[in-house]
Write a protein that holds these residues in place. Sequence first.
Motif, PDB file in Angstrom:
ATOM      1  N   PHE A 363    -118.587 117.901   4.992  1.00 43.36           N
ATOM      2  CA  PHE A 363    -117.208 118.176   4.585  1.00 43.36           C
ATOM      3  C   PHE A 363    -116.279 118.160   5.801  1.00 43.36           C
ATOM      4  O   PHE A 363    -116.630 118.678   6.861  1.00 43.36           O
ATOM      5  CB  PHE A 363    -117.110 119.565   3.947  1.00 43.36           C
ATOM      6  N   THR A 364    -115.102 117.572   5.638  1.00 40.64           N
ATOM      7  CA  THR A 364    -114.026 117.745   6.615  1.00 40.64           C
ATOM      8  C   THR A 364    -112.891 118.432   5.868  1.00 40.64           C
ATOM      9  O   THR A 364    -112.350 117.883   4.900  1.00 40.64           O
ATOM     10  CB  THR A 364    -113.534 116.386   7.155  1.00 40.64           C
ATOM     11  N   VAL A 365    -112.565 119.631   6.288  1.00 39.65           N
ATOM     12  CA  VAL A 365    -111.595 120.440   5.543  1.00 39.65           C
ATOM     13  C   VAL A 365    -110.291 120.539   6.327  1.00 39.65           C
ATOM     14  O   VAL A 365    -110.295 120.796   7.538  1.00 39.65           O
ATOM     15  CB  VAL A 365    -112.171 121.859   5.271  1.00 39.65           C
ATOM     16  N   ASP A 366    -109.162 120.301   5.645  1.00 36.27           N
ATOM     17  CA  ASP A 366    -107.840 120.470   6.247  1.00 36.27           C
ATOM     18  C   ASP A 366    -107.474 121.959   6.166  1.00 36.27           C
ATOM     19  O   ASP A 366    -106.989 122.442   5.152  1.00 36.27           O
ATOM     20  CB  ASP A 366    -106.832 119.609   5.472  1.00 36.27           C
ATOM     21  N   GLU A 367    -107.744 122.663   7.261  1.00 36.61           N
ATOM     22  CA  GLU A 367    -107.528 124.120   7.271  1.00 36.61           C
ATOM     23  C   GLU A 367    -106.042 124.461   7.416  1.00 36.61           C
ATOM     24  O   GLU A 367    -105.630 125.562   7.082  1.00 36.61           O
ATOM     25  CB  GLU A 367    -108.308 124.761   8.433  1.00 36.61           C
ATOM     26  N   ALA A 368    -105.256 123.511   7.929  1.00 38.24           N
ATOM     27  CA  ALA A 368    -103.845 123.808   8.207  1.00 38.24           C
ATOM     28  C   ALA A 368    -102.995 123.850   6.935  1.00 38.24           C
ATOM     29  O   ALA A 368    -102.070 124.657   6.822  1.00 38.24           O
ATOM     30  CB  ALA A 368    -103.288 122.775   9.172  1.00 38.24           C
ATOM     31  N   PHE A 369    -103.308 122.988   5.968  1.00 36.90           N
ATOM     32  CA  PHE A 369    -102.496 122.914   4.749  1.00 36.90           C
ATOM     33  C   PHE A 369    -102.451 124.265   4.040  1.00 36.90           C
ATOM     34  O   PHE A 369    -103.489 124.873   3.786  1.00 36.90           O
ATOM     35  CB  PHE A 369    -103.094 121.859   3.810  1.00 36.90           C
ATOM     36  N   ASP A 370    -101.244 124.739   3.743  1.00 35.01           N
ATOM     37  CA  ASP A 370    -101.149 125.972   2.956  1.00 35.01           C
ATOM     38  C   ASP A 370    -100.287 125.798   1.699  1.00 35.01           C
ATOM     39  O   ASP A 370    -100.140 126.727   0.904  1.00 35.01           O
ATOM     40  CB  ASP A 370    -100.615 127.133   3.819  1.00 35.01           C
ATOM     41  N   GLY A 371     -99.697 124.593   1.549  1.00 30.08           N
ATOM     42  CA  GLY A 371     -98.912 124.329   0.342  1.00 30.08           C
ATOM     43  C   GLY A 371     -97.574 125.049   0.310  1.00 30.08           C
ATOM     44  O   GLY A 371     -96.870 125.000  -0.700  1.00 30.08           O
ATOM     45  N   LYS A 372     -97.235 125.727   1.407  1.00 31.13           N
ATOM     46  CA  LYS A 372     -95.956 126.461   1.476  1.00 31.13           C
ATOM     47  C   LYS A 372     -95.134 125.917   2.655  1.00 31.13           C
ATOM     48  O   LYS A 372     -94.078 125.337   2.451  1.00 31.13           O
ATOM     49  CB  LYS A 372     -96.200 127.957   1.669  1.00 31.13           C
ATOM     50  N   THR A 373     -95.683 126.113   3.875  1.00 37.94           N
ATOM     51  CA  THR A 373     -94.968 125.610   5.054  1.00 37.94           C
ATOM     52  C   THR A 373     -95.561 124.284   5.532  1.00 37.94           C
ATOM     53  O   THR A 373     -94.848 123.438   6.032  1.00 37.94           O
ATOM     54  CB  THR A 373     -95.013 126.629   6.207  1.00 37.94           C
TER      55      THR A 373
END
Length: 447
Positions: A363-373
Amino acid sequence: MRSLLLALLTLLLQAQDAFLVKPYLQLGDAPRAAAKERLDLMWHAVDRDSVWTVEVQGSKGWNPQAAPVFRVLNAPPLPAHRIYRATLRNLPPGASVPYRVKQNGSVVFEAEALIRRLGAHRMIVFGDAANGSREQAAIAKAVLAQHPDAVFIAGDLVYGRGRAAEYRGHFFPVYNSEAVPLMRRVPFLGVPGNHDVPFAAFRDAAAYFAYWSQPLSGPPLKPGEPNAAPVIAGVHDAVVAASGPAFPRMASFSFDYGQVHWTVLDSNVYVNWESPALKAWLEADLKAAKTATWRIVALHHPLFQSSRSHMDDQWMRPISPILEKYGVDLVLAGHVHNYQRTAPLRFKPTKAGLRGRPVEGEFTVDEAFDGKTITRAKGIIHIVTGAGGAELYDPWQTDVKTSWQPWTRTFISDKHSFTVPDVAEKTIKLRQLDAEGRELDAITLTK
Ligand SMILES: [Fe+2]
């Protein structure tokens, strides 16, 4: 006096007789947007001759449409009945168009149809839907209150076994009633789940193929071929006959709505998406969707989810690299009766999986995405929206985060709910609402 009474009685009987299932809208075989749109209008009636006509209101009055066609479904326990289909044509995109149905010259039904929009729109999604429960009815009512432009059901359309009798009992009366007049106003789209396929015990199973009219834009499967829904000769003949060219081809398809290209996949166990022909179709379909801003894949069995229930149903995972290659933004699934959302992720299978066995990989997970900022996703967000009516799975996991997979960001299994994606040119606002319309989750995606 006597003849007047007789005439009145005849009229009354006719009115009562008009429909077994009231008119409902389908996208029909119209996968791509057009300057002059069309929609299919379907209804069910007794197997007896009547003169049916459909008219659409235009600027200069009512325009008669081409005569409806019908097929008969004769599979017990329902008596033989006619499934009518009329194609409404020359419809202006995005308009709300009045239409009416006449039987033997009298108007027996009137409503307004919402035509496919070219731009911003709201296509509501939920799965695991019609089981006749109070919750199914509550979700239907809540969906209506959100004024969708269309509705997509992510499989397990009708319980328990996708039968014609079950559609009659608790599908059409819930989504197309006087109180919840959804299907007469907006097209319903859907994909068959494991409860919608042919079951050996029931001659009226797999009614999906006879009752829905969706684009025949999927892989050109023929009856009896590998990857086609497996019917049994002598059992399912009536459903196959009533389905015409929809069987077995309509199980997978693609269509466009607004800025979105939807690829709809039959994920049932009899389909092998790693077979060369299907893989080639999937690649070609995604590749051809060049003008779409957004790509959504919809199917019944999720690739990635955290529920203990159906944990090992991972056989769709191997298509993940193809979806990533062609820039799919969202995968919407059902099957697991709750709501789940992952972080944007990429997946490389390291070992081929067997049916009912885990499919392992990196898995490569986009940890930065929060859907808000941070709203630009690096990878695909996988959503399970299987809380549309059927009994919820694993409600205890809602509050036990340690039971979630590391890439799961939201998991709500103690409430029935549905997904409201508001799509605009460069933005999708995605909300998950419960039966009271309360917001359970919200993210924004931008390009
Ligand atoms: Fe399912």
